[in-house]
Design a protein around this motif. Structure first.
Motif, mmCIF file in Angstrom:
data_model
loop_
_atom_site.group_PDB
_atom_site.id
_atom_site.type_symbol
_atom_site.label_atom_id
_atom_site.label_comp_id
_atom_site.label_asym_id
_atom_site.label_seq_id
_atom_site.Cartn_x
_atom_site.Cartn_y
_atom_site.Cartn_z
ATOM 1 N N LEU A 196 -8.022 -3.922 -1.322
ATOM 2 C CA LEU A 196 -8.953 -2.996 -1.069
ATOM 3 C C LEU A 196 -8.924 -2.912 0.614
ATOM 4 C CD1 LEU A 196 -11.688 -2.822 -3.682
ATOM 5 C CD2 LEU A 196 -9.908 -1.065 -3.200
ATOM 6 N N ARG A 197 -9.153 -4.182 1.328
ATOM 7 C CA ARG A 197 -9.154 -4.214 2.684
ATOM 8 C C ARG A 197 -7.698 -3.645 3.177
ATOM 9 N NH1 ARG A 197 -10.034 -9.600 3.483
ATOM 10 N NH2 ARG A 197 -8.005 -9.832 4.530
ATOM 11 N N TYR A 198 -6.671 -4.036 2.582
ATOM 12 C CA TYR A 198 -5.567 -3.616 2.961
ATOM 13 C C TYR A 198 -5.011 -2.197 2.924
ATOM 14 C CZ TYR A 198 -3.811 -8.608 2.303
ATOM 15 O OH TYR A 198 -3.821 -9.905 2.490
ATOM 16 N N ALA A 223 -7.046 0.843 -10.645
ATOM 17 C CA ALA A 223 -5.609 0.617 -10.937
ATOM 18 C C ALA A 223 -4.747 0.651 -9.402
ATOM 19 C CB ALA A 223 -5.038 1.694 -11.796
ATOM 20 N N PHE A 224 -5.327 1.286 -8.583
ATOM 21 C CA PHE A 224 -4.664 1.386 -7.123
ATOM 22 C C PHE A 224 -4.742 -0.031 -6.583
ATOM 23 C CE2 PHE A 224 -4.033 2.510 -2.919
ATOM 24 C CZ PHE A 224 -3.436 3.478 -2.657
ATOM 25 N N ALA A 225 -5.824 -0.570 -6.529
ATOM 26 C CA ALA A 225 -6.135 -1.982 -6.071
ATOM 27 C C ALA A 225 -5.477 -2.832 -6.845
ATOM 28 C CB ALA A 225 -7.661 -2.109 -6.079
ATOM 29 N N VAL A 259 0.933 -1.344 0.009
ATOM 30 C CA VAL A 259 0.034 -0.090 0.053
ATOM 31 C C VAL A 259 0.783 1.269 0.049
ATOM 32 C CG1 VAL A 259 -1.774 1.494 1.235
ATOM 33 C CG2 VAL A 259 -1.885 -1.245 1.008
ATOM 34 N N LEU A 260 1.936 1.521 0.905
ATOM 35 C CA LEU A 260 2.810 2.488 0.942
ATOM 36 C C LEU A 260 3.465 2.871 -0.414
ATOM 37 C CD1 LEU A 260 4.310 2.120 4.412
ATOM 38 C CD2 LEU A 260 2.511 3.745 3.778
#
Length: 142
Positions: A98-100, A81-83, A29-30
């Motif tokens: 998405l949960r992360y 795209a992020f997910a 995520v980061l």
């Protein structure tokens, strides 16, 4: 907030089974967030995190700078795209990614200054802002 505290909170919020998977999820995520944010903002975010977590952001922005990202701007991608990027990095599905994302962003909201979080919120498109904690996600961009 210390590294162990951040990882513990992400693990609890994301319902991850162990520290290794939590570290991988947080790193994924980061790194993806660092790609989406303008370089200067990503660097300011990194400055407020423990060194080992900040390193993921700094490595990503250094790589983006070497690829000549225009004016230090973030890459313009949406929630899908992020997910997708988080899912690939974490080795999971987009739904789990998405949960992360939501868990990491919620912990970041508590770990960094309100001013920095406001800048981060303003830099994200509306669909990615939906992953932020409810009160933060509903704020209109400044």
């Amino acid at each position: 907030m210390r590294h162990d505290e951040i990882i513990g909170k992400v693990q609890a919020l994301a319902h991850l089974p162990d520290r290794g998977s939590t570290e991988r999820a947080t790193q994924s995520v980061l790194r993806t967030l660092a790609e989406r944010l303008p370089t200067g903002l990503a660097d300011h975010l990194a400055a407020q995190l423990p060194p080992d977590l900040a390193a993921h952001i700094r490595e990503t922005t250094a790589s983006a700078t070497s690829e000549a990202r225009p004016s230090g701007a973030g890459e313009p991608f949406d929630l899908t795209a992020f997910a997708g990027r988080v899912a690939v990095r974490a080795g999971t599905t987009e739904e789990t990614a998405l949960r992360y994302c939501a868990a990491v962003l919620e912990v970041l909201d508590a770990a960094v200054s309100p001013e920095e979080m406001r800048k981060l919120t303003d830099a994200l498109p509306a669909d990615i802002r939906e992953l932020l904690p409810a009160g933060r996600a509903d704020e209109p961009p400044a």
